[in-house]
Design a protein around this motif. Sequence first.
Motif, PDB file in Angstrom:
ATOM      1  N   VAL A 101       0.859  -1.184   0.000  1.00 51.94           N
ATOM      2  CA  VAL A 101       0.000   0.000   0.000  1.00 51.94           C
ATOM      3  C   VAL A 101       0.893   1.231   0.000  1.00 51.94           C
ATOM      4  O   VAL A 101       1.533   1.544   1.004  1.00 51.94           O
ATOM      5  CB  VAL A 101      -0.934   0.033   1.235  1.00 51.94           C
ATOM      6  N   ASP A 102       0.976   1.909  -1.160  1.00 52.27           N
ATOM      7  CA  ASP A 102       1.696   3.182  -1.249  1.00 52.27           C
ATOM      8  C   ASP A 102       3.082   3.136  -0.603  1.00 52.27           C
ATOM      9  O   ASP A 102       3.401   3.922   0.298  1.00 52.27           O
ATOM     10  CB  ASP A 102       0.870   4.300  -0.607  1.00 52.27           C
ATOM     11  N   GLY A 103       3.911   2.197  -1.032  1.00 54.51           N
ATOM     12  CA  GLY A 103       5.282   2.145  -0.558  1.00 54.51           C
ATOM     13  C   GLY A 103       5.476   1.493   0.785  1.00 54.51           C
ATOM     14  O   GLY A 103       6.564   1.572   1.365  1.00 54.51           O
ATOM     15  N   LEU A 104       4.435   0.836   1.301  1.00 60.44           N
ATOM     16  CA  LEU A 104       4.525   0.091   2.554  1.00 60.44           C
ATOM     17  C   LEU A 104       4.026  -1.325   2.304  1.00 60.44           C
ATOM     18  O   LEU A 104       2.983  -1.517   1.666  1.00 60.44           O
ATOM     19  CB  LEU A 104       3.667   0.758   3.628  1.00 60.44           C
ATOM     20  N   THR A 105       4.752  -2.327   2.789  1.00 53.70           N
ATOM     21  CA  THR A 105       4.333  -3.714   2.643  1.00 53.70           C
ATOM     22  C   THR A 105       3.797  -4.230   3.969  1.00 53.70           C
ATOM     23  O   THR A 105       4.436  -4.055   5.009  1.00 53.70           O
ATOM     24  CB  THR A 105       5.498  -4.602   2.160  1.00 53.70           C
ATOM     25  N   LEU A 106       2.634  -4.849   3.913  1.00 51.05           N
ATOM     26  CA  LEU A 106       2.005  -5.425   5.097  1.00 51.05           C
ATOM     27  C   LEU A 106       2.020  -6.936   4.976  1.00 51.05           C
ATOM     28  O   LEU A 106       1.596  -7.487   3.948  1.00 51.05           O
ATOM     29  CB  LEU A 106       0.555  -4.937   5.235  1.00 51.05           C
ATOM     30  N   PHE A 107       2.524  -7.604   6.011  1.00 53.99           N
ATOM     31  CA  PHE A 107       2.536  -9.060   6.064  1.00 53.99           C
ATOM     32  C   PHE A 107       1.657  -9.520   7.216  1.00 53.99           C
ATOM     33  O   PHE A 107       1.706  -8.952   8.312  1.00 53.99           O
ATOM     34  CB  PHE A 107       3.952  -9.595   6.302  1.00 53.99           C
ATOM     35  N   VAL A 135      11.715  -7.755  -0.378  1.00 52.80           N
ATOM     36  CA  VAL A 135      11.076  -6.516   0.073  1.00 52.80           C
ATOM     37  C   VAL A 135      12.075  -5.366   0.040  1.00 52.80           C
ATOM     38  O   VAL A 135      13.172  -5.457   0.597  1.00 52.80           O
ATOM     39  CB  VAL A 135      10.504  -6.684   1.496  1.00 52.80           C
ATOM     40  N   THR A 136      11.698  -4.289  -0.622  1.00 52.29           N
ATOM     41  CA  THR A 136      12.559  -3.113  -0.718  1.00 52.29           C
ATOM     42  C   THR A 136      11.929  -1.898  -0.047  1.00 52.29           C
ATOM     43  O   THR A 136      12.524  -0.822  -0.049  1.00 52.29           O
ATOM     44  CB  THR A 136      12.856  -2.783  -2.192  1.00 52.29           C
ATOM     45  N   THR A 137      10.734  -2.055   0.499  1.00 46.56           N
ATOM     46  CA  THR A 137      10.029  -0.957   1.151  1.00 46.56           C
ATOM     47  C   THR A 137       9.963  -1.213   2.658  1.00 46.56           C
ATOM     48  O   THR A 137      10.182  -2.342   3.110  1.00 46.56           O
ATOM     49  CB  THR A 137       8.593  -0.846   0.608  1.00 46.56           C
ATOM     50  N   PRO A 138       9.645  -0.210   3.460  1.00 47.69           N
ATOM     51  CA  PRO A 138       9.331  -0.470   4.867  1.00 47.69           C
ATOM     52  C   PRO A 138       8.176  -1.460   4.959  1.00 47.69           C
ATOM     53  O   PRO A 138       7.299  -1.510   4.078  1.00 47.69           O
ATOM     54  CB  PRO A 138       8.931   0.909   5.405  1.00 47.69           C
ATOM     55  N   SER A 139       8.146  -2.252   6.019  1.00 44.23           N
ATOM     56  CA  SER A 139       7.088  -3.252   6.158  1.00 44.23           C
ATOM     57  C   SER A 139       6.661  -3.376   7.612  1.00 44.23           C
ATOM     58  O   SER A 139       7.397  -3.010   8.540  1.00 44.23           O
ATOM     59  CB  SER A 139       7.543  -4.616   5.627  1.00 44.23           C
ATOM     60  N   LEU A 140       5.457  -3.894   7.805  1.00 39.45           N
ATOM     61  CA  LEU A 140       4.911  -4.213   9.119  1.00 39.45           C
ATOM     62  C   LEU A 140       4.489  -5.666   9.115  1.00 39.45           C
ATOM     63  O   LEU A 140       3.916  -6.152   8.125  1.00 39.45           O
ATOM     64  CB  LEU A 140       3.702  -3.326   9.441  1.00 39.45           C
ATOM     65  N   GLY A 234      10.283   6.154   6.607  1.00 39.33           N
ATOM     66  CA  GLY A 234      10.891   4.906   7.048  1.00 39.33           C
ATOM     67  C   GLY A 234      10.787   4.635   8.525  1.00 39.33           C
ATOM     68  O   GLY A 234      11.370   3.662   9.025  1.00 39.33           O
ATOM     69  N   GLY A 235      10.043   5.457   9.270  1.00 36.16           N
ATOM     70  CA  GLY A 235       9.877   5.260  10.702  1.00 36.16           C
ATOM     71  C   GLY A 235       8.428   4.986  11.063  1.00 36.16           C
ATOM     72  O   GLY A 235       7.515   5.196  10.261  1.00 36.16           O
ATOM     73  N   LEU A 236       8.207   4.508  12.280  1.00 39.09           N
ATOM     74  CA  LEU A 236       6.880   4.120  12.738  1.00 39.09           C
ATOM     75  C   LEU A 236       6.567   4.789  14.067  1.00 39.09           C
ATOM     76  O   LEU A 236       7.369   4.763  14.998  1.00 39.09           O
ATOM     77  CB  LEU A 236       6.807   2.595  12.916  1.00 39.09           C
TER      78      LEU A 236
END
Length: 250
Positions: A101-107, A135-140, A234-236
Motif C-alpha cells: 500500500v503506497d510504498g509500505l508492505t504489510l505481512f 522486500v525493498t520498502t518499509p514493512s509491518l 521509514g519510521g513508525l
Amino acid sequence: MLVAQISDIHARPDLSSLQTLERTIGWLRTFRPDALVVTGDLVDDGWRRGYRLVAESLRSLDCPVHLLPGNGDDLQLMRSELAAVGTWINATGPMHFRTAVDGLTLFGVDVTVAGQSYGDVLPHLPWLMNALADVTTPSLLFMHQPPLRIGIEVLDRVGCRNGSALLSTLDAVNRPPLAILCGHVHRPAFGRLGSIPVQTCGSLCPPNPLLLEGRADLPVIDAPSFLVHEVSDGGLVSHVVSVLASDGSA
C-alpha cells in the motif's frame, strides 16, 4: 501512511462488543486510514451470524481490510463469511496475507494451531523468509499472539511459540519489518524481539486486568481500544485510540 489495527472483537450474541466495533468503524470512516488490519479473535464459539455482522461492518469502510484469525476463530467459517472483505495468499490452509500500500508492505502470518489456544510461528518461517526476501520498502508484520513474554502468566501459556526462531529469521533478511504488531492480550503492551519493536493492540471486547508478578486482581479501568500506526520517512509511530461507550464512560 496510516494503518489502523483492531483486534479481539470476540463478537457474541449479546452484541456488546459489536456495538464497540460499530463505534470504532464510525470513527475510522471519518479518520480514513489507508488500510485496516484485524488481528484475530473476531467471534466467540463459531457464531456464524457474528462473522456476517463483522463483515457487514467492515465493508462500510473505504479502505482495504486485511484479516488474520485468532486462536478463538473458526477458520473455515471466517474464510467463507469474510471472503468479500479480506484476501489471503492461500485458498486453503494458513490465512497469511501480503499486500503493498503506497510504498509500505504489510505481512500477516497466521500462527494459529488447530485445536490449541497457543500459537506457533515455526511452521510458517519458510514462507515468511521467502516473502521478505525481495522486500525493498518499509514493512509491518502482523500476528495474533505476540512472540514474546508478556508477563501475565495465563496469557504467556497461550502465546506464540518459537519467538527465538522468528528472531533468527528476521535477523537473516536484508530489511526486517519496522515492528511486529499483534493482538490476543486484550490490552496495549510494548516490548522488543531483539531490536524489533513488538506491540499488542487493545481489544474491542472488555480489556484484561494487569496481572503482573502476582499483583492483586484490581478492577479494570481501561477502555476498549485499538491502534493507529503512522509510517513516515521509514519510521513508525503508533497511537492508542480508546473507544468510549455511547454515554462517554469507559
